[in-house]
Design a protein around this motif. Structure first.
Motif, PDB file in Angstrom:
ATOM      1  N   GLY A  39       0.822  -1.415   0.081  1.00 15.56           N
ATOM      2  CA  GLY A  39       0.041   0.081  -0.057  1.00 15.56           C
ATOM      3  C   GLY A  39       0.872   1.365   0.014  1.00 15.56           C
ATOM      4  N   VAL A  40       1.878   0.948  -0.495  1.00 18.32           N
ATOM      5  CA  VAL A  40       2.877   2.210  -1.063  1.00 18.32           C
ATOM      6  C   VAL A  40       2.303   3.306  -1.792  1.00 18.32           C
ATOM      7  CG1 VAL A  40       5.531   2.718  -0.788  1.00 18.32           C
ATOM      8  CG2 VAL A  40       4.381   1.113   0.138  1.00 18.32           C
ATOM      9  N   PRO A  41       1.932   4.499  -1.544  1.00 12.75           N
ATOM     10  CA  PRO A  41       2.034   5.304  -2.289  1.00 12.75           C
ATOM     11  C   PRO A  41       3.034   5.695  -3.795  1.00 12.75           C
ATOM     12  CG  PRO A  41       1.826   6.633  -0.809  1.00 12.75           C
ATOM     13  CD  PRO A  41       2.563   5.695  -0.658  1.00 12.75           C
ATOM     14  N   GLU A  42       2.135   5.722  -5.519  1.00  8.49           N
ATOM     15  CA  GLU A  42       3.480   6.502  -6.111  1.00  8.49           C
ATOM     16  C   GLU A  42       4.522   7.396  -6.061  1.00  8.49           C
ATOM     17  OE1 GLU A  42       0.912   5.983 -10.010  1.00  8.49           O
ATOM     18  OE2 GLU A  42      -0.153   4.149  -8.782  1.00  8.49           O
ATOM     19  N   ASP A  43       3.587   7.687  -5.778  1.00  2.00           N
ATOM     20  CA  ASP A  43       4.542   9.325  -5.332  1.00  2.00           C
ATOM     21  C   ASP A  43       6.066   8.815  -4.851  1.00  2.00           C
ATOM     22  OD1 ASP A  43       3.169   9.565  -3.319  1.00  2.00           O
ATOM     23  OD2 ASP A  43       3.991  11.213  -2.935  1.00  2.00           O
ATOM     24  N   LEU A  44       6.154   7.730  -3.913  1.00  2.00           N
ATOM     25  CA  LEU A  44       6.980   7.482  -3.316  1.00  2.00           C
ATOM     26  C   LEU A  44       7.805   6.157  -4.070  1.00  2.00           C
ATOM     27  CD1 LEU A  44       5.915   6.796   0.053  1.00  2.00           C
ATOM     28  CD2 LEU A  44       7.429   9.088  -1.059  1.00  2.00           C
ATOM     29  N   LYS A  45       9.304   6.271  -3.679  1.00  2.00           N
ATOM     30  CA  LYS A  45      10.462   5.127  -5.467  1.00  2.00           C
ATOM     31  C   LYS A  45      10.395   4.810  -4.375  1.00  2.00           C
ATOM     32  CE  LYS A  45      10.292   8.051  -8.607  1.00  2.00           C
ATOM     33  NZ  LYS A  45      10.065   7.872  -9.500  1.00  2.00           N
ATOM     34  N   LEU A  46      10.871   3.024  -4.924  1.00  2.00           N
ATOM     35  CA  LEU A  46      11.597   1.849  -3.516  1.00  2.00           C
ATOM     36  C   LEU A  46      13.235   1.399  -4.528  1.00  2.00           C
ATOM     37  CD1 LEU A  46      11.397  -0.327  -2.351  1.00  2.00           C
ATOM     38  CD2 LEU A  46      10.485  -1.393  -4.366  1.00  2.00           C
ATOM     39  N   LEU A  47      14.213   2.222  -3.325  1.00  2.00           N
ATOM     40  CA  LEU A  47      15.275   2.504  -3.331  1.00  2.00           C
ATOM     41  C   LEU A  47      16.010   1.029  -3.421  1.00  2.00           C
ATOM     42  CD1 LEU A  47      17.524   4.008  -3.812  1.00  2.00           C
ATOM     43  CD2 LEU A  47      17.555   4.620  -2.465  1.00  2.00           C
ATOM     44  N   PHE A  48      15.453   0.520  -1.993  1.00  2.00           N
ATOM     45  CA  PHE A  48      15.510  -0.941  -1.772  1.00  2.00           C
ATOM     46  C   PHE A  48      14.728  -1.725  -1.218  1.00  2.00           C
ATOM     47  CE2 PHE A  48      18.191   2.285   0.076  1.00  2.00           C
ATOM     48  CZ  PHE A  48      18.639   1.806   1.858  1.00  2.00           C
ATOM     49  N   GLY A  49      14.762  -2.843  -0.203  1.00  2.00           N
ATOM     50  CA  GLY A  49      14.083  -3.505   0.927  1.00  2.00           C
ATOM     51  C   GLY A  49      15.519  -3.802   1.470  1.00  2.00           C
ATOM     52  N   ILE A  50      14.996  -4.246   3.216  1.00  2.00           N
ATOM     53  CA  ILE A  50      16.007  -4.439   3.489  1.00  2.00           C
ATOM     54  C   ILE A  50      15.302  -5.622   4.450  1.00  2.00           C
ATOM     55  CG2 ILE A  50      17.578  -4.563   5.644  1.00  2.00           C
ATOM     56  CD1 ILE A  50      17.869  -2.097   5.169  1.00  2.00           C
ATOM     57  N   SER A  51      15.536  -7.267   4.259  1.00  2.00           N
ATOM     58  CA  SER A  51      15.033  -8.700   4.987  1.00  2.00           C
ATOM     59  C   SER A  51      16.037  -8.296   6.164  1.00  2.00           C
ATOM     60  CB  SER A  51      15.452  -9.897   4.057  1.00  2.00           C
ATOM     61  OG  SER A  51      14.280  -9.384   3.527  1.00  2.00           O
TER      62      SER A  51
END
Length: 98
Positions: free
Chosen positions: A50-62
């Protein structure tokens, strides 16, 4: 990551935050793994979380408890001498062995 300018400064700030987050995990006996590949699946991640489209995904951390018996967790990289990777200006002797 909010869109701001060319995104380079924001990405740098987020990278420094991530490094400190990973170090804090280690200090608490946990392991973490940054995954930039998630950026290729940003739309899927955005929809699922549910992350808004105006935010960019740079990376995730497990993160979680590392399996110490896994062969990958016993591998250690060597390091090159600082003199091969650091340029020092106007500070003679700073990289000399102590």
């Amino acid at each position: 990551m909010p869109v701001f300018g060319d995104g380079v400064r924001g990405a740098g700030d987020i990278g420094m935050y991530a490094q400190n987050f990973l170090l804090s995990l280690t200090a608490r006996g946990l392991g973490g793994l940054p995954m930039t590949m998630l950026g290729f699946y940003a739309d899927t991640v955005r929809e699922f979380l549910g992350v808004p489209e105006d935010l960019k995904l740079l990376f995730g951390i497990s993160f979680g408890t590392a399996d110490q018996t896994a062969p990958a967790n016993s591998f250690r990289m060597g390091r090159i001498p600082l003199q091969q990777s650091v340029v020092v200006h106007d500070t003679p002797g700073i990289l000399d062995a102590r």
